[in-house]
Enzyme design. Structure first.
Site, PDB file in Angstrom:
ATOM      1  N   THR A 191      28.057  -5.343  11.381  1.00 34.24           N
ATOM      2  CA  THR A 191      28.319  -6.706  10.905  1.00 34.24           C
ATOM      3  C   THR A 191      27.584  -7.742  11.749  1.00 34.24           C
ATOM      4  OG1 THR A 191      30.084  -8.384  10.878  1.00 34.24           O
ATOM      5  CG2 THR A 191      30.439  -6.508  12.299  1.00 34.24           C
ATOM      6  N   ASP A 192      27.356  -8.920  11.151  1.00 32.77           N
ATOM      7  CA  ASP A 192      26.758 -10.021  11.936  1.00 32.77           C
ATOM      8  C   ASP A 192      27.693 -10.497  13.043  1.00 32.77           C
ATOM      9  OD1 ASP A 192      28.609 -11.315  10.277  1.00 32.77           O
ATOM     10  OD2 ASP A 192      27.147 -12.674   9.360  1.00 32.77           O
ATOM     11  N   GLU A 193      28.991 -10.117  12.952  1.00 38.26           N
ATOM     12  CA  GLU A 193      29.954 -10.619  13.940  1.00 38.26           C
ATOM     13  C   GLU A 193      29.703 -10.046  15.336  1.00 38.26           C
ATOM     14  OE1 GLU A 193      33.921 -11.208  12.497  1.00 38.26           O
ATOM     15  OE2 GLU A 193      33.222 -11.238  10.427  1.00 38.26           O
ATOM     16  N   TYR A 230      38.108  -7.367  16.518  1.00 35.15           N
ATOM     17  CA  TYR A 230      37.361  -6.713  15.430  1.00 35.15           C
ATOM     18  C   TYR A 230      35.890  -6.575  15.803  1.00 35.15           C
ATOM     19  CZ  TYR A 230      34.509  -6.439  11.186  1.00 35.15           C
ATOM     20  OH  TYR A 230      33.554  -6.095  10.269  1.00 35.15           O
ATOM     21  N   LYS A 250      33.475  -3.262  16.547  1.00 32.53           N
ATOM     22  CA  LYS A 250      32.232  -2.973  15.808  1.00 32.53           C
ATOM     23  C   LYS A 250      31.048  -2.855  16.772  1.00 32.53           C
ATOM     24  CE  LYS A 250      31.902  -2.659  11.988  1.00 32.53           C
ATOM     25  NZ  LYS A 250      32.116  -1.453  11.143  1.00 32.53           N
TER      26      LYS A 250
HETATM   27  P1  NAD Z   1      37.893  -2.389   3.762  1.00 37.39           P
HETATM   28  O1  NAD Z   1      38.919  -2.839   4.736  1.00 37.39           O
HETATM   29  O2  NAD Z   1      37.956  -2.877   2.353  1.00 37.39           O
HETATM   30  O3  NAD Z   1      37.841  -0.795   3.689  1.00 37.39           O
HETATM   31  C1  NAD Z   1      37.872   0.017   4.823  1.00 37.39           C
HETATM   32  C2  NAD Z   1      38.105   1.431   4.327  1.00 37.39           C
HETATM   33  O4  NAD Z   1      38.083   2.314   5.466  1.00 37.39           O
HETATM   34  C3  NAD Z   1      39.469   1.623   3.656  1.00 37.39           C
HETATM   35  O5  NAD Z   1      39.312   2.384   2.485  1.00 37.39           O
HETATM   36  C4  NAD Z   1      40.289   2.369   4.701  1.00 37.39           C
HETATM   37  O6  NAD Z   1      41.298   3.199   4.136  1.00 37.39           O
HETATM   38  C5  NAD Z   1      39.209   3.179   5.391  1.00 37.39           C
HETATM   39  N1  NAD Z   1      39.547   3.540   6.774  1.00 37.39           N
HETATM   40  C6  NAD Z   1      40.005   2.740   7.757  1.00 37.39           C
HETATM   41  N2  NAD Z   1      40.214   3.458   8.891  1.00 37.39           N
HETATM   42  C7  NAD Z   1      39.864   4.737   8.600  1.00 37.39           C
HETATM   43  C8  NAD Z   1      39.852   5.932   9.352  1.00 37.39           C
HETATM   44  N3  NAD Z   1      40.248   5.956  10.635  1.00 37.39           N
HETATM   45  N4  NAD Z   1      39.418   7.078   8.750  1.00 37.39           N
HETATM   46  C9  NAD Z   1      39.030   7.062   7.441  1.00 37.39           C
HETATM   47  N5  NAD Z   1      39.042   5.960   6.678  1.00 37.39           N
HETATM   48  C10 NAD Z   1      39.455   4.803   7.256  1.00 37.39           C
HETATM   49  O7  NAD Z   1      36.504  -2.776   4.443  1.00 37.39           O
HETATM   50  P2  NAD Z   1      35.151  -3.360   3.828  1.00 37.39           P
HETATM   51  O8  NAD Z   1      35.263  -4.829   3.737  1.00 37.39           O
HETATM   52  O9  NAD Z   1      34.758  -2.551   2.660  1.00 37.39           O
HETATM   53  O10 NAD Z   1      34.163  -3.063   5.036  1.00 37.39           O
HETATM   54  C11 NAD Z   1      33.482  -1.818   5.113  1.00 37.39           C
HETATM   55  C12 NAD Z   1      32.565  -1.822   6.317  1.00 37.39           C
HETATM   56  O11 NAD Z   1      31.664  -2.919   6.239  1.00 37.39           O
HETATM   57  C13 NAD Z   1      33.296  -1.959   7.644  1.00 37.39           C
HETATM   58  O12 NAD Z   1      32.674  -1.131   8.584  1.00 37.39           O
HETATM   59  C14 NAD Z   1      33.097  -3.420   8.003  1.00 37.39           C
HETATM   60  O13 NAD Z   1      33.134  -3.611   9.393  1.00 37.39           O
HETATM   61  C15 NAD Z   1      31.716  -3.670   7.426  1.00 37.39           C
HETATM   62  N6  NAD Z   1      31.426  -5.050   7.047  1.00 37.39           N
HETATM   63  C16 NAD Z   1      32.268  -5.713   6.208  1.00 37.39           C
HETATM   64  C17 NAD Z   1      31.959  -7.019   5.837  1.00 37.39           C
HETATM   65  C18 NAD Z   1      32.855  -7.799   4.910  1.00 37.39           C
HETATM   66  O14 NAD Z   1      32.658  -9.016   4.745  1.00 37.39           O
HETATM   67  N7  NAD Z   1      33.816  -7.193   4.257  1.00 37.39           N
HETATM   68  C19 NAD Z   1      30.794  -7.638   6.319  1.00 37.39           C
HETATM   69  C20 NAD Z   1      29.957  -6.909   7.177  1.00 37.39           C
HETATM   70  C21 NAD Z   1      30.278  -5.607   7.521  1.00 37.39           C
HETATM   71  P1  TYD Z   2      37.236 -13.958   6.701  1.00 36.55           P
HETATM   72  O1  TYD Z   2      37.103 -13.755   5.237  1.00 36.55           O
HETATM   73  O2  TYD Z   2      38.479 -13.513   7.388  1.00 36.55           O
HETATM   74  O3  TYD Z   2      35.935 -13.344   7.360  1.00 36.55           O
HETATM   75  P2  TYD Z   2      35.407 -13.457   8.908  1.00 36.55           P
HETATM   76  O4  TYD Z   2      36.428 -14.086   9.747  1.00 36.55           O
HETATM   77  O5  TYD Z   2      35.223 -12.028   9.213  1.00 36.55           O
HETATM   78  O6  TYD Z   2      34.150 -14.252   8.821  1.00 36.55           O
HETATM   79  O7  TYD Z   2      37.082 -15.519   6.983  1.00 36.55           O
HETATM   80  C1  TYD Z   2      35.949 -16.245   6.546  1.00 36.55           C
HETATM   81  C2  TYD Z   2      36.119 -17.676   7.040  1.00 36.55           C
HETATM   82  O8  TYD Z   2      37.258 -18.246   6.385  1.00 36.55           O
HETATM   83  C3  TYD Z   2      36.389 -17.768   8.522  1.00 36.55           C
HETATM   84  O9  TYD Z   2      35.754 -18.929   9.051  1.00 36.55           O
HETATM   85  C4  TYD Z   2      37.896 -17.933   8.600  1.00 36.55           C
HETATM   86  C5  TYD Z   2      38.224 -18.690   7.337  1.00 36.55           C
HETATM   87  N1  TYD Z   2      39.581 -18.429   6.775  1.00 36.55           N
HETATM   88  C6  TYD Z   2      40.460 -19.490   6.537  1.00 36.55           C
HETATM   89  O10 TYD Z   2      40.134 -20.682   6.746  1.00 36.55           O
HETATM   90  N2  TYD Z   2      41.701 -19.206   6.060  1.00 36.55           N
HETATM   91  C7  TYD Z   2      42.110 -17.925   5.818  1.00 36.55           C
HETATM   92  O11 TYD Z   2      43.270 -17.722   5.401  1.00 36.55           O
HETATM   93  C8  TYD Z   2      41.178 -16.848   6.042  1.00 36.55           C
HETATM   94  C9  TYD Z   2      41.581 -15.418   5.777  1.00 36.55           C
HETATM   95  C10 TYD Z   2      39.925 -17.151   6.518  1.00 36.55           C
END
Ligand code: NAD
Ligand code: TYD
Length: 361
Positions: A139-141, A163, A167
């Site tokens: 992730t960019d985070e 988090y 990562k």
């Molecule tokens: P999500 O929370 O929707 O899904 C995570 C999945 O992983 C779930 O199905 C959960 O059951 C499974 N999981 C969790 N712990 C596990 C374990 N110990 N063993 C097996 N399965 C497990 O997440 P997402 O939003 O789809 O994100 C997927 C990936 O992308 C993550 O690695 C996250 O860090 C990365 N990512 C997400 C975003 C975003 O905005 N959602 C952005 C950048 C990177």
């Molecule tokens: P989020 O979707 O949790 O992603 P991340 O923190 O991983 O970037 O949040 C996106 C942005 O929205 C972040 O600046 C936090 C803000 N946010 C709120 O203002 N209220 C909320 O209830 C949530 C979940 C996020």
């Protein structure tokens, strides 16, 4: 261009029942090029078998697909699956920053112990003379808060939430296994992702589903934090592109290219949901809230990947998806969701104010 995995490969996709993982599975099997997929997923609160219903309901795709419930930190479960795979795509993680503030431990178990178990299994295959490529979804985070400019892949990792720290830890382990043991590993760093099937805890799905229900939208602080939005279909395509064409040992930024303050995102989603700003509450900020993420995407673009979905089209389509899939939303907001929502928002909302009143002065 060299395809380092190839059509007809067998992929182990961990976390494939989540938001991005299930899109990846649907997309890759939908290509119908002979690729086989095994999903290993623990089915935490964020994992949902229903996200894979389209694949499991399709006779031809289902024949190339297998679902196994299990934990990536369980070496006994992981070893035999990696032994059958040509590549491991590690999408599994605990993914919500606010939950990592309430309860960091699960983030470290999956992000550190789990990733270590996967890497050991890949290394064991290499020792036995079998090549298995490893892709870590990051992730960019990991770059932390950046006031100006855009992060490039060689920048230092400076995570600021539990988090992001988990990562970044996963990434460091992956890199060390590449350097020390010669594991063929690549990393993608995607930006904030939105689209269908996202658990309603992150900004867009929470605010869209609350708006559709006429419930308050809890905006943290002044709402001027900036995120770069990436559609889930582009994120999944970026992961697959780097899996097939990325150079071993490299990390690739996968940005959406739509950098917006939260207030703009909220305004646009309210418009698409047919609601107005009166639903927005400004609530006490997230501790350590990163003000801005922004990434430079030149490296992955030079390789040949670019996002396709414009935010102006992707966001209204996403709102329509949540409106049309009320049963999915009700199920996602069942289980422990209400407890989490109370823990996270009850006090905040009690201290919050209508954003419109604050903005009016
Ligand atoms: P999500 O929370 O929707 O899904 C995570 C999945 O992983 C779930 O199905 C959960 O059951 C499974 N999981 C969790 N712990 C596990 C374990 N110990 N063993 C097996 N399965 C497990 O997440 P997402 O939003 O789809 O994100 C997927 C990936 O992308 C993550 O690695 C996250 O860090 C990365 N990512 C997400 C975003 C975003 O905005 N959602 C952005 C950048 C990177
Ligand atoms: P989020 O979707 O949790 O992603 P991340 O923190 O991983 O970037 O949040 C996106 C942005 O929205 C972040 O600046 C936090 C803000 N946010 C709120 O203002 N209220 C909320 O209830 C949530 C979940 C996020």
């Amino acid at each position: 261009m060299t395809d380092r995995v190839g059509a007809g490969a067998h992929l182990l996709v961990t976390g494939g029942a989540g938001f991005i993982g299930s899109e990846y599975v649907r997309q890759v099997l939908g290509r119908r090029d002979g690729t086989r997929i095994t999903v290993l997923d623990k089915l935490t609160y964020a994992g949902n078998r229903a996200n894979l219903a389209a694949v499991e309901g399709d006779e031809e795709q289902a024949g190339r697909f297998r679902f196994i419930q299990g934990d990536i930190a369980d070496a006994d479960a992981v070893g035999p699956l990696v032994a059958e795979a040509d590549a491991v795509v590690n999408v599994a993680a605990e993914t919500h920053v606010d939950r990592s503030i309430l309860d960091p431990e699960a983030f470290l178990r999956t992000g550190v112990i789990g990733v270590h178990v996967l890497l050991e299994a890949v290394r064991a295959q290499a020792d036995a003379g079998r090549h298995v490529r490893f892709l870590q979804v990051s992730t960019d985070e990991v770059y932390g808060d950046i006031a100006e400019g855009r992060s490039v892949e060689t920048d230092a990792l400076a995570p600021r939430s539990p988090y992001a720290a988990a990562k970044a830890s996963s990434e460091l382990l992956v890199r060390s296994y590449g350097v020390t043991f010669g594991v063929d590993a690549v990393i993608t760093r995607g930006s904030n992702t939105y689209g269908p099937y996202q658990h309603p805890e992150k900004l867009i799905p929470l605010f869209v589903t609350n708006a559709l229900a006429g419930d308050p939208l809890p905006m943290y602080g002044d709402g001027m934090q900036v995120r770069d939005w990436l559609h889930v279909s582009d994120h999944a395509a970026g992961i697959d592109f780097v899996l097939r064409h990325g150079e071993a040992g490299e990390a690739y930024n996968v940005p959406g290219g739509t950098e917006l303050p939260n207030r703009d995102v909220i305004g646009r989603l309210l418009e698409a949901a047919g609601r107005d700003w009166s639903l927005v509450r400004t609530v006490p900020d997230r501790p350590g809230h990163d003000r801005r993420y922004a990434m430079d995407g030149s490296k992955v673009r030079a390789l040949g990947w670019a996002p396709l979905v414009e935010f102006d089209e992707g966001l209204p389509a996403t709102v329509a998806w949540y409106r049309d899939n009320a049963a999915w939303v009700d199920a996602a907001k069942g289980g422990d969701w209400a407890d989490y929502y109370r823990r996270q928002y009850e006090t905040r909302l009690a201290r919050g104010q209508a954003a419109a009143e604050i903005d009016a002065g």
